[in-house]
Design a protein around this motif. Structure first.
Motif, PDB file in Angstrom:
ATOM      1  N   THR A 100      45.623  20.168  -1.048  1.00 47.98           N
ATOM      2  CA  THR A 100      45.757  19.288  -2.211  1.00 47.98           C
ATOM      3  C   THR A 100      44.611  19.617  -3.151  1.00 47.98           C
ATOM      4  N   GLU A 120      49.421  11.991 -10.524  1.00 49.41           N
ATOM      5  CA  GLU A 120      48.473  10.916 -10.225  1.00 49.41           C
ATOM      6  C   GLU A 120      47.130  11.376 -10.776  1.00 49.41           C
ATOM      7  N   ILE A 123      42.986  10.204  -7.069  1.00 48.56           N
ATOM      8  CA  ILE A 123      43.161   9.723  -5.693  1.00 48.56           C
ATOM      9  C   ILE A 123      41.784   9.259  -5.236  1.00 48.56           C
ATOM     10  N   SER A 125      41.434   6.853  -2.395  1.00 51.85           N
ATOM     11  CA  SER A 125      41.435   6.471  -0.980  1.00 51.85           C
ATOM     12  C   SER A 125      42.373   7.386  -0.201  1.00 51.85           C
ATOM     13  N   CYS A 126      41.820   7.987   0.861  1.00 57.04           N
ATOM     14  CA  CYS A 126      42.594   8.878   1.726  1.00 57.04           C
ATOM     15  C   CYS A 126      42.561   8.336   3.155  1.00 57.04           C
ATOM     16  N   ARG A 140      47.178   1.317  -0.534  1.00 54.26           N
ATOM     17  CA  ARG A 140      47.778   2.601  -0.175  1.00 54.26           C
ATOM     18  C   ARG A 140      46.673   3.638  -0.038  1.00 54.26           C
ATOM     19  N   VAL A 141      46.923   4.614   0.831  1.00 54.62           N
ATOM     20  CA  VAL A 141      45.990   5.729   0.998  1.00 54.62           C
ATOM     21  C   VAL A 141      46.781   7.027   0.929  1.00 54.62           C
ATOM     22  N   PHE A 142      46.100   8.082   0.497  1.00 55.08           N
ATOM     23  CA  PHE A 142      46.730   9.389   0.408  1.00 55.08           C
ATOM     24  C   PHE A 142      46.598  10.099   1.751  1.00 55.08           C
ATOM     25  N   SER A 143      47.710  10.586   2.273  1.00 55.18           N
ATOM     26  CA  SER A 143      47.699  11.344   3.523  1.00 55.18           C
ATOM     27  C   SER A 143      47.463  12.811   3.215  1.00 55.18           C
ATOM     28  N   GLU A 144      46.327  13.330   3.677  1.00 54.47           N
ATOM     29  CA  GLU A 144      45.982  14.730   3.469  1.00 54.47           C
ATOM     30  C   GLU A 144      46.949  15.649   4.218  1.00 54.47           C
ATOM     31  N   ARG A 148      51.169  12.868   0.527  1.00 57.77           N
ATOM     32  CA  ARG A 148      51.797  11.730  -0.171  1.00 57.77           C
ATOM     33  C   ARG A 148      51.053  10.444   0.168  1.00 57.77           C
ATOM     34  N   PHE A 149      51.321   9.394  -0.615  1.00 53.43           N
ATOM     35  CA  PHE A 149      50.690   8.102  -0.369  1.00 53.43           C
ATOM     36  C   PHE A 149      51.431   7.345   0.731  1.00 53.43           C
TER      37      PHE A 149
END
Length: 197
Positions: A100, A120, A123, A125-126, A140-144, A148-149
């Motif tokens: 990403t 977006e 970002i 928060s992951c 919501r958090v972003f999945s590395e 996607r969130f």
């Protein structure tokens, strides 16, 4: 005067060295399946001025199945600039590579060679951030790994539910703002991550 200057220089060097140590944090978790240890997760965060990096290394072995996973996130002013996630599994076809990268007001995401764009601007928060901070005001958090969130919901009492695709849910438990346990539903079954240091 020279000795005074040397003492002052030594105090400053020790203070700066201590400051750098204080800005690095490592949390280690034991991975348990059926209450037996099967691996470890080492989560490391380093802060340096406006920059932050998080590295999470997961090493799991369940019977003949082995999974090594690494996540590396880079932030500037608490905004994700790039993330790399790789999973190497003992089973063929289950390896996964996700990158990403922030490009102005969007992110370019490549999952196993397939490119997409996430419109977006920031970002903040992951999933990796969940290892270091309770997501009190985060929805919501972003999945590395997935690129996607994912929704996060407070369950009360310091517990938070992270909803994954296919209806799976992971539960993160915090005590005094510190992550102490994660209940995970994985392909190899239910696992529990317990903080050991």
């Amino acid at each position: 005067m020279k000795s005074y200057f040397r003492v002052l220089l030594t105090i400053v060097a020790v203070a700066v060295g201590s400051l750098q140590i204080a800005l690095a944090q490592t949390n280690t978790f034991e991975v348990r399946v059926a209450n037996r240890p099967v691996g470890t997760i080492e989560a490391n965060r380093k802060l340096s001025g406006p920059s932050k990096s998080i590295v999470i290394k997961t090493r799991i072995q369940v019977m003949l199945s082995k999974v090594n996973s690494d996540i590396i996130n880079e932030y500037n002013n608490n905004i994700l600039t790039q993330a790399t996630s790789s999973r190497i599994s003992g089973k063929s076809g289950e390896d996964k590579q996700t990158t990403t990268k922030r490009n102005g007001k969007e992110y370019t995401i490549v999952v196993n060679g397939e490119k997409s764009v996430l419109e977006e601007p920031e970002i903040v928060s992951c999933v990796a951030d969940l290892y270091f901070a309770e997501p009190k005001q985060v929805h919501r958090v972003f999945s590395e790994t997935l690129g996607r969130f994912l929704p996060v919901k407070s369950l009360g009492g310091g517990s938070y539910e992270l909803s994954l695709p296919e209806g799976r849910k992971n539960v993160y438990k915090y005590e005094n703002g510190v992550l102490v346990q994660v209940e995970v539903n994985h392909t190899f079954g239910k696992a529990v991550f317990v903080k050991v240091s």
